[in-house]
Write a protein that holds these residues in place. Structure first.
Motif, short mmCIF file in Angstrom:
data_model
loop_
_atom_site.label_atom_id
_atom_site.label_comp_id
_atom_site.label_asym_id
_atom_site.label_seq_id
_atom_site.Cartn_x
_atom_site.Cartn_y
_atom_site.Cartn_z
N PRO A 1 10.50 -4.62 -4.83
CA PRO A 1 9.70 -3.57 -4.09
C PRO A 1 9.61 -3.51 -2.65
CG PRO A 1 8.22 -5.03 -5.57
CD PRO A 1 9.67 -5.30 -5.76
N ASP A 2 9.93 -4.76 -2.10
CA ASP A 2 9.42 -4.78 -0.56
C ASP A 2 10.84 -4.21 0.13
OD1 ASP A 2 10.99 -7.00 -1.74
OD2 ASP A 2 10.15 -8.58 -0.91
N ARG A 3 10.66 -3.57 1.31
CA ARG A 3 11.46 -2.85 1.85
C ARG A 3 11.99 -3.97 3.17
NH1 ARG A 3 13.19 0.71 -1.37
NH2 ARG A 3 14.42 1.32 0.29
N LEU A 4 13.12 -3.49 3.63
CA LEU A 4 13.55 -4.16 4.98
C LEU A 4 12.37 -4.17 6.18
CD1 LEU A 4 17.28 -3.57 5.01
CD2 LEU A 4 16.18 -5.76 4.12
N TYR A 5 12.00 -3.07 6.23
CA TYR A 5 11.23 -2.82 7.51
C TYR A 5 9.96 -3.73 7.25
CZ TYR A 5 9.25 0.54 4.70
OH TYR A 5 8.76 1.54 3.51
N VAL A 6 9.65 -3.98 6.09
CA VAL A 6 8.45 -4.83 6.14
C VAL A 6 8.56 -6.33 6.21
CG1 VAL A 6 6.53 -5.57 4.33
CG2 VAL A 6 7.49 -3.45 4.46
N GLY B 1 7.26 6.46 -11.20
CA GLY B 1 8.61 6.26 -10.96
C GLY B 1 9.62 5.25 -11.59
N ARG B 2 9.24 4.06 -11.18
CA ARG B 2 10.35 3.22 -11.56
C ARG B 2 9.90 1.94 -12.34
NH1 ARG B 2 14.02 0.53 -7.41
NH2 ARG B 2 14.60 -0.47 -9.44
N ARG B 3 10.75 1.20 -12.82
CA ARG B 3 10.13 0.13 -13.86
C ARG B 3 11.24 -0.99 -13.09
NH1 ARG B 3 8.48 1.61 -19.94
NH2 ARG B 3 7.58 -0.45 -19.37
N TRP B 4 10.54 -2.30 -13.33
CA TRP B 4 11.15 -3.47 -12.96
C TRP B 4 11.70 -4.31 -14.29
CZ3 TRP B 4 12.52 -2.79 -7.97
CH2 TRP B 4 11.66 -2.25 -7.28
N GLY B 5 12.96 -4.65 -14.33
CA GLY B 5 13.32 -5.39 -15.14
C GLY B 5 12.93 -6.82 -15.25
N ARG B 6 12.56 -7.15 -14.18
CA ARG B 6 12.08 -8.76 -14.15
C ARG B 6 10.65 -8.78 -13.34
NH1 ARG B 6 13.36 -9.90 -8.71
NH2 ARG B 6 14.38 -8.38 -7.87
N ALA B 7 10.02 -9.99 -13.76
CA ALA B 7 8.72 -10.24 -13.01
C ALA B 7 9.08 -10.35 -11.54
CB ALA B 7 8.45 -11.80 -13.42
N GLU C 1 4.40 -12.12 -3.49
CA GLU C 1 4.80 -11.68 -2.08
C GLU C 1 5.36 -10.16 -2.00
OE1 GLU C 1 7.58 -13.99 -0.14
OE2 GLU C 1 6.57 -13.80 1.85
N SER C 2 6.25 -10.13 -2.92
CA SER C 2 6.87 -8.79 -3.05
C SER C 2 6.11 -7.80 -3.48
CB SER C 2 8.23 -8.81 -4.05
OG SER C 2 9.26 -9.77 -3.44
N ILE C 3 5.26 -8.09 -4.31
CA ILE C 3 4.21 -6.94 -4.89
C ILE C 3 3.60 -6.62 -3.44
CG2 ILE C 3 1.97 -6.78 -5.89
CD1 ILE C 3 4.23 -6.77 -8.00
N VAL C 4 2.97 -7.46 -2.71
CA VAL C 4 2.07 -7.10 -1.33
C VAL C 4 2.88 -6.36 -0.37
CG1 VAL C 4 0.62 -7.90 0.30
CG2 VAL C 4 0.39 -8.74 -1.94
N ARG C 5 3.94 -7.02 -0.36
CA ARG C 5 5.01 -6.21 0.77
C ARG C 5 5.51 -4.82 0.25
NH1 ARG C 5 8.37 -10.95 2.97
NH2 ARG C 5 9.83 -10.67 1.21
N GLY C 6 5.68 -4.85 -0.95
CA GLY C 6 6.12 -3.31 -1.66
C GLY C 6 5.13 -2.47 -1.32
N ALA C 7 3.54 -2.99 -1.72
CA ALA C 7 2.51 -2.15 -1.28
C ALA C 7 2.29 -1.75 0.14
CB ALA C 7 1.05 -2.56 -1.79
N VAL D 1 1.89 -2.34 -7.66
CA VAL D 1 2.20 -2.25 -6.50
C VAL D 1 1.49 -0.79 -5.88
CG1 VAL D 1 4.06 -1.43 -4.94
CG2 VAL D 1 4.46 -3.35 -6.39
N HIS D 2 1.65 0.24 -6.90
CA HIS D 2 0.98 1.43 -6.35
C HIS D 2 -0.37 1.22 -6.22
CE1 HIS D 2 0.78 5.79 -7.29
NE2 HIS D 2 0.47 5.53 -6.31
N CYS D 3 -1.12 0.47 -7.11
CA CYS D 3 -2.49 0.28 -6.99
C CYS D 3 -2.83 -0.19 -5.70
CB CYS D 3 -3.07 -0.43 -8.17
SG CYS D 3 -4.89 -0.54 -8.57
N LEU D 4 -2.28 -1.35 -5.42
CA LEU D 4 -2.58 -2.14 -4.23
C LEU D 4 -2.18 -1.13 -3.00
CD1 LEU D 4 -3.54 -4.63 -3.39
CD2 LEU D 4 -1.18 -5.61 -3.38
#
Lengths: 120, 468
Positions: free
Chosen positions: A10-15, B211-217, B221-227, B256-259
């Motif tokens: 879920p993390d994007r390049l710009y982040v 919208g989407r679902r992730w196939g793996r855990a 860090e990715s969760i926070v950055r995705g948010a 991710v969405h909640c955060l």
């Protein structure tokens, strides 16, 4: 710019680059070798830590770091600039290649040739 | 309904003639004839017996009369109730609901409608008015919420289209360099991510899936950055993360969405110069994510309202129209069993703690694991076992385009100065011993390494074009 499906997150390049797309050290090119100067610290951005881990075994080319991190070279150069600025890595630049314009450009090589000729 | 007074119908019953009293009156002549007919010596017992019979007859007539009057009363009362009910159904309720639909409050609408005399009817009318008013409120706020969200999507889409047009104009000339293209694409990516979040919010509020679902855990860090990537002011967010756990794939998108909604609130309701701090830590119950802003301190009342909004996430009547974020947080929290708590922050603003329960936590998958097949199938050996320079060279020498070859040779020339060219630590030691040359070589076209990178990644070449 698409990353492989398996690696997608879920993390994007710009982040990852904190919104920067330019500003990387101009001297860093794809074959510059990067050597780690310190251990990854806890709380570090994971890409930085990963670069330090990868380069701890030996110097690694920028393009190779980019391949292993699954990130574009431009992004890796920005990350490396951060690490260079904080002194955690050092860059070793390749010598300019001998080309038709500047044949035998390296003074080292010329000196070695001279020494060898003297020794003959 | 048992305590309704029986007032209706009594007037008509009183008007009714006491019909049963004629019966003892009719038997009066019979009694008189009996007095005259019997012989005088037996007169006293006969008289007493007939008087007793007459008295019994009177009592019977009186009781029958009372019963009939009661029946009349009740009949009248039933008729009145029927009329009331008919009026309630045909007149009062339609008028009431019409008033409520026009936006009157329940009390106002009740005042405008004639109240039924029967307390039961009044109670029915009041209950129905309250229900219709709540339903109307819910419907209206749902409409406003949808309209707000749709408006935001439209605004962002408009911005995106304008940006795209500018980019097309700029890059259509062919003067843009690689960094500009990357920056523009990142910009576009950011806008799209925000559009995606708002669209997700609409989906969540209307009960649909994200919208989407992730196939793996997904690692924290990715969760926070995705948010972070889904909000406008992500540059103001500072992450302090020492957590090495991951969130199970099925819940990752929701978290991710909640955060993202919590971060968006924090960034939106704090000064544009202040920072938003995110602390991620592992606790006994799972993972706690604390979001602290430097905005206004929420009063106890506002905190309570925020708590209520999150708790009653499913109740659209509590949404205030423009603030969808907390309702989305509430919905997602209920769906995935997250707990959200608000309090005032030591930084002067508000702190929101999102607690992910233990059942959502998974160990972080190591990204190195799935790289092994790549390197085995590909050309480059693992970095620890062989010199990276050798790998780059071998690849560049065998299957690259001509522009890359001189650079690869250049790297080799640099290495021929070493006493012995061996891999691994020897190279590192030798390189460290030598001072880095001040002059850099010509910038290498990264395009030439696309094949190498794609071989390591196992996908099509897509290196950013940085033409020297």
């Amino acid at each position: 710019m698409s990353r492989s499906h398996r690696q997608e997150g879920p993390d994007r390049l710009y982040v990852i680059t904190s919104g920067r797309s330019a500003g990387a050290d101009e001297s860093l090119d794809a074959v510059t070798l990067i050597a780690a100067e310190s251990e990854p610290a806890p709380g570090m951005q994971s890409e930085h830590a990963e670069i330090l881990r990868m380069c701890a075994a030996g110097p690694m080319a920028v393009v190779e770091i980019s391949a292993h991190l699954h990130l574009p070279v431009a992004v890796v150069r920005i990350l490396l600039t951060d690490l260079l600025d904080s002194g955690r890595v050092t860059a070793r630049h390749p010598r300019p290649a001998p080309s038709p314009a500047t044949p035998l450009a390296s003074p080292d090589v010329l000196e070695k040739v001279l020494v060898a000729l003297h020794n003959l | 309904m048992t305590d309704i007074p029986l007032s209706r119908g009594t007037a008509s019953a009183r008007l009714a003639a006491p019909g049963w009293l004629y019966l003892p009156l009719l038997s009066l002549p019979l009694w008189a004839w009996t007095l005259w007919a019997v012989p005088p010596d037996g007169a006293v017992p006969v008289l007493v017996a007939s008087a007793a019979a007459l008295a019994a007859l009177v009592v019977l007539a009186l009781s029958l009369n009372r019963r009939e009057r009661r029946v009349r009363e009740l009949t009248g009362e039933i008729a009145g109730l029927r009329a009331d009910t008919a009026a309630l159904a045909e007149d009062h309720l339609p008028r009431l609901s019409e008033r409520l639909r026009q936006g009157d409050s329940a009390e106002t609408a009740l005042h405008r409608v004639p109240a039924p005399a029967d307390p039961g009817g009044r109670a029915v009318l009041g209950a129905v008015a309250a229900q219709i008013a709540a339903a109307e409120r819910r419907r209206a706020s749902a409409m406003v919420a949808c309209a707000t969200a749709a408006g935001r999507v439209q605004a962002l889409a408009t911005t995106m289209l304008a940006d795209l047009r500018r980019m097309q104009e700029r890059h259509g000339d062919g003067v843009g360099s690689g960094d500009d293209v990357l920056g523009d694409l990142m910009h576009l990516d950011h806008s799209t991510a925000q559009v995606g979040r708002i669209a997700d919010s609409i989906a969540v509020l209307t009960g649909a899936r994200s919208g989407r679902r992730w196939g793996r855990a997904i690692g924290m860090e990715s969760i926070v950055r995705g948010a972070m990537g889904r909000i406008g002011d992500y540059r103001r967010v500072r992450v302090h993360n020492v957590c090495t756990q991951a969130v199970a794939g099925f819940a990752a998108e929701g978290v991710v969405h909640c955060l993202a909604e919590i971060l968006d609130n924090a960034a939106r309701f704090s000064p544009p110069t202040s920072e938003v701090h995110v602390h991620v830590e592992e606790v006994q119950a799972g993972i706690a994510v604390m979001v602290e802003d430097g905005g206004l301190v929420m009063g106890e009342e506002a905190l309570e309202r925020a708590r209520r909004t999150v708790e009653s996430g499913l109740d659209l009547a509590t949404i205030s129209g423009t603030r969808l974020g907390l309702a989305v947080v509430g919905q997602l929290a209920q769906r995935y069993g997250l707990s959200v708590s608000f309090r005032s922050s030591s930084r002067g603003g508000t702190a929101v703690v999102l607690l992910l329960p233990q059942k959502l936590i998974k160990p972080l998958p190591r990204p190195r694991v799935d790289r092994t097949p790549d390197t085995a199938a590909g050309i480059a050996p693992p970095p620890a076992s062989a010199s990276p320079g050798t790998a780059a060279e071998a690849d560049a020498g065998t299957e690259t385009t001509p522009p890359a070859s001189p650079t690869a040779d250049g790297a080799r020339t640099a290495e021929t100065g070493l006493p012995q060219r061996r891999r691994g630590m020897t190279l590192a030691a030798a390189e460290k011993a030598r001072p880095a040359p001040a002059d850099s070589g010509p910038a290498t076209p990264t395009k030439g390494f696309g094949a190498f990178r794609s071989a390591v990644r196992g996908q099509d070449p897509n290196g950013s074009s940085k033409d020297a």
